[in-house]
Design a protein around this motif. Structure first.
Motif, PDB file in Angstrom:
ATOM      1  N   LEU A 123       0.786  -1.225   0.000  1.00 41.93           N
ATOM      2  CA  LEU A 123       0.000   0.000   0.000  1.00 41.93           C
ATOM      3  C   LEU A 123       0.825   1.286   0.000  1.00 41.93           C
ATOM      4  O   LEU A 123       0.279   2.353  -0.290  1.00 41.93           O
ATOM      5  CB  LEU A 123      -0.932   0.007   1.223  1.00 41.93           C
ATOM      6  N   TRP A 124       2.128   1.191   0.302  1.00 37.21           N
ATOM      7  CA  TRP A 124       2.979   2.382   0.262  1.00 37.21           C
ATOM      8  C   TRP A 124       3.865   2.376  -0.990  1.00 37.21           C
ATOM      9  O   TRP A 124       3.978   3.378  -1.687  1.00 37.21           O
ATOM     10  CB  TRP A 124       3.831   2.454   1.522  1.00 37.21           C
ATOM     11  N   ASP A 125       4.465   1.219  -1.271  1.00 40.25           N
ATOM     12  CA  ASP A 125       5.280   1.103  -2.485  1.00 40.25           C
ATOM     13  C   ASP A 125       4.435   0.819  -3.722  1.00 40.25           C
ATOM     14  O   ASP A 125       4.888   1.049  -4.850  1.00 40.25           O
ATOM     15  CB  ASP A 125       6.322  -0.011  -2.321  1.00 40.25           C
ATOM     16  N   GLY A 126       3.224   0.278  -3.530  1.00 39.16           N
ATOM     17  CA  GLY A 126       2.376  -0.053  -4.672  1.00 39.16           C
ATOM     18  C   GLY A 126       2.925  -1.208  -5.467  1.00 39.16           C
ATOM     19  O   GLY A 126       3.063  -1.131  -6.691  1.00 39.16           O
ATOM     20  N   ALA A 127       3.216  -2.323  -4.783  1.00 38.20           N
ATOM     21  CA  ALA A 127       3.913  -3.440  -5.414  1.00 38.20           C
ATOM     22  C   ALA A 127       3.062  -4.225  -6.393  1.00 38.20           C
ATOM     23  O   ALA A 127       3.585  -5.053  -7.138  1.00 38.20           O
ATOM     24  CB  ALA A 127       4.450  -4.380  -4.331  1.00 38.20           C
ATOM     25  N   THR A 128       1.750  -4.003  -6.411  1.00 37.96           N
ATOM     26  CA  THR A 128       0.891  -4.706  -7.362  1.00 37.96           C
ATOM     27  C   THR A 128       0.203  -3.698  -8.270  1.00 37.96           C
ATOM     28  O   THR A 128       0.079  -2.509  -7.939  1.00 37.96           O
ATOM     29  CB  THR A 128      -0.180  -5.544  -6.634  1.00 37.96           C
ATOM     30  N   ALA A 129      -0.269  -4.184  -9.395  1.00 32.49           N
ATOM     31  CA  ALA A 129      -0.970  -3.299 -10.328  1.00 32.49           C
ATOM     32  C   ALA A 129      -2.210  -2.695  -9.683  1.00 32.49           C
ATOM     33  O   ALA A 129      -2.575  -1.542  -9.939  1.00 32.49           O
ATOM     34  CB  ALA A 129      -1.350  -4.087 -11.585  1.00 32.49           C
ATOM     35  N   GLU A 130      -2.857  -3.467  -8.807  1.00 32.11           N
ATOM     36  CA  GLU A 130      -4.082  -3.000  -8.151  1.00 32.11           C
ATOM     37  C   GLU A 130      -3.800  -1.839  -7.197  1.00 32.11           C
ATOM     38  O   GLU A 130      -4.631  -0.929  -7.040  1.00 32.11           O
ATOM     39  CB  GLU A 130      -4.723  -4.159  -7.372  1.00 32.11           C
ATOM     40  N   THR A 131      -2.634  -1.842  -6.556  1.00 30.65           N
ATOM     41  CA  THR A 131      -2.378  -0.857  -5.503  1.00 30.65           C
ATOM     42  C   THR A 131      -1.397   0.235  -5.907  1.00 30.65           C
ATOM     43  O   THR A 131      -1.151   1.154  -5.116  1.00 30.65           O
ATOM     44  CB  THR A 131      -1.844  -1.555  -4.237  1.00 30.65           C
ATOM     45  N   ALA A 132      -0.826   0.173  -7.098  1.00 28.80           N
ATOM     46  CA  ALA A 132       0.175   1.170  -7.494  1.00 28.80           C
ATOM     47  C   ALA A 132      -0.407   2.585  -7.474  1.00 28.80           C
ATOM     48  O   ALA A 132       0.233   3.535  -6.988  1.00 28.80           O
ATOM     49  CB  ALA A 132       0.720   0.838  -8.876  1.00 28.80           C
ATOM     50  N   GLY A 133      -1.620   2.743  -7.998  1.00 26.97           N
ATOM     51  CA  GLY A 133      -2.217   4.062  -8.056  1.00 26.97           C
ATOM     52  C   GLY A 133      -2.540   4.623  -6.687  1.00 26.97           C
ATOM     53  O   GLY A 133      -2.260   5.797  -6.398  1.00 26.97           O
ATOM     54  N   ILE A 134      -3.129   3.809  -5.829  1.00 27.89           N
ATOM     55  CA  ILE A 134      -3.492   4.313  -4.500  1.00 27.89           C
ATOM     56  C   ILE A 134      -2.249   4.575  -3.660  1.00 27.89           C
ATOM     57  O   ILE A 134      -2.242   5.489  -2.826  1.00 27.89           O
ATOM     58  CB  ILE A 134      -4.464   3.364  -3.767  1.00 27.89           C
TER      59      ILE A 134
END
Length: 405
Positions: free
Chosen positions: A171-182
């Motif tokens: 959730l901070w580094d955005g390691a997945t495509a789903e969480t990169a934007g957030i």
């Protein structure tokens, strides 16, 4: 908060509720009364269910679970953890001392209850901390285990550091495509001073668990406009969750000693998304960390019975890599991944846990991964859905407010 005696008397009159005398200390003469409940199908599959916490009671909160289990052919036993609810007091009316609250003593309590029920072997379903206790029980009383469901289970004190790193990568580094934007939006909010790093720890993982990346995105968009009503509401909910002490439901004030003494070696490091933040302000009430007394990773290869390891993709308390290693170490284990679930199936998706317990009892646990998507698609109203709907309604109010200039 001491549980009211009148309520204890009422609970002890409930069908299936009993007590068994247990030593306060293993080598001492003093005893207390350990409460437990047994309900369900006579002659059914014996099922020992261990809630989490530590601090969750058994008799009062899980009446619906035991009803559903009975309909599915289970003879269910649940034990009030020593230091909680019906098992809180010594016979002189005073609370059990914290030095009597150990995982080994709690595991031996489970065996004593099975003796009182005349049950030789049971399927054990443990959730969260209850999954940790289930494994301590298995390590000490393996001859009593016919099968096991490890639901969002803790494994060791090292889990805490791994959880912190996992949450930050996600959730901070955005390691997945789903969480990169957030992740990018979250970093900007902190950099701009709109929210603090400490606040992210209390809010963002909670919203992610119940609503996934889309709901976190809505939350961050609202906060960027200065509309932080939902953010504040989630903060209050998270604080209440860690501070809660409800007699005969959740009583952390004594058994928190087990958590801090054996399972919580880390403190906040000042960074974002730190799970340790919620526990730091209570640490002074409990013994300092001493280390683990049971080496579960070493014990797991000796668990020879069928085991289902349940893991929700949005569980940010006992994360997927921990579940994967557990399934690898236990010889006849099956990892059962759920794509649309969070922490604790016992508390938020009991159908899945009962399905797993039935599969384990029948040696069909390796079939479970094929059914997870169908089970989630058919899931009815649950506490998790209710919380997600509440967050969504709060965000809808925030979103109707005008953008801050």
């Amino acid at each position: 908060m001491k549980p009211p005696l009148k309520q204890a008397e009422n609970l002890l009159r409930m069908p299936g509720v009993r007590t068994v005398p247990r030593p306060v200390h293993p080598d001492g003469d003093e005893v207390f009364d350990l409460g437990y409940v047994r309900e369900g199908a006579a002659g059914g599959v014996p099922l020992l269910v261990i809630p989490g916490g530590p601090g969750m009671a058994s008799v009062l909160p899980y009446r619906m679970l035991r009803r559903d289990a009975g309909r599915k052919g289970f003879d269910t036993v649940m034990v009030e953890h020593r230091g909680v609810g019906l098992s809180r007091r010594r016979r002189d009316g005073t609370d059990l001392p914290m030095d009597a609250l150990t995982v080994e003593a709690a595991a031996d309590d489970l065996a004593a209850v099975l003796d009182d029920c005349a049950l030789d072997r049971v399927v054990v379903w443990g959730s969260s901390y209850g999954g940790y206790l289930a494994q301590v029980f298995a390590a000490r009383h393996g001859e009593r285990v016919a099968g096991m469901v490890l639901d969002s289970a803790l494994i060791s004190a090292a889990d805490g550091e791994e959880v912190r790193e996992y949450v930050r990568r996600l959730l901070w580094d955005g390691a997945t495509a789903e969480t990169a934007g957030i992740a990018g939006k979250l970093r900007k909010l902190v950099a701009d001073g709109a929210v603090t790093a400490e606040q992210t720890s209390r809010v963002v993982p909670v919203v992610y668990e119940f609503g996934g990346a889309p709901m976190v995105d809505r939350l961050l968009e609202a906060a960027a406009r200065g509309r932080t009503g939902t953010w504040r509401r989630v903060t209050r909910l998270a604080d209440r969750d860690t501070e809660a002490s409800v007699p005969f439901v959740m009583e952390f004030d004594l058994v928190g000693a087990v958590f801090y003494r054996n399972l919580h070696p880390i403190g906040p490091d000042g960074g974002p998304l730190d799970p340790a933040v919620g526990f730091a302000d209570k640490a002074e009430r409990f013994p300092a960390f001493e280390g683990e007394t049971v080496d579960l990773p070493a014990a797991q290869p000796g668990f020879t019975w069928p085991t289902a390891v349940l893991s929700g993709a949005r569980d940010l308390r006992t994360v997927r890599p921990v579940a994967e290693r557990t399934a690898e170490r236990i010889p006849d284990a099956e990892l059962v991944p759920f794509a649309d679930s969070g922490h604790s199936f016992l508390d938020r998706f009991r159908f899945a846990g009962l399905l797993a317990a039935a599969a384990v009892a029948n040696g069909r646990h390796h079939d479970l991964p094929a059914y997870t998507a169908r089970a989630e698609a058919r899931r009815g109203p649950t506490s998790a859905k209710a919380i997600a709907a509440y967050f969504s309604a709060c965000l809808a109010l925030d979103e109707r407010l005008p953008r801050r200039r």
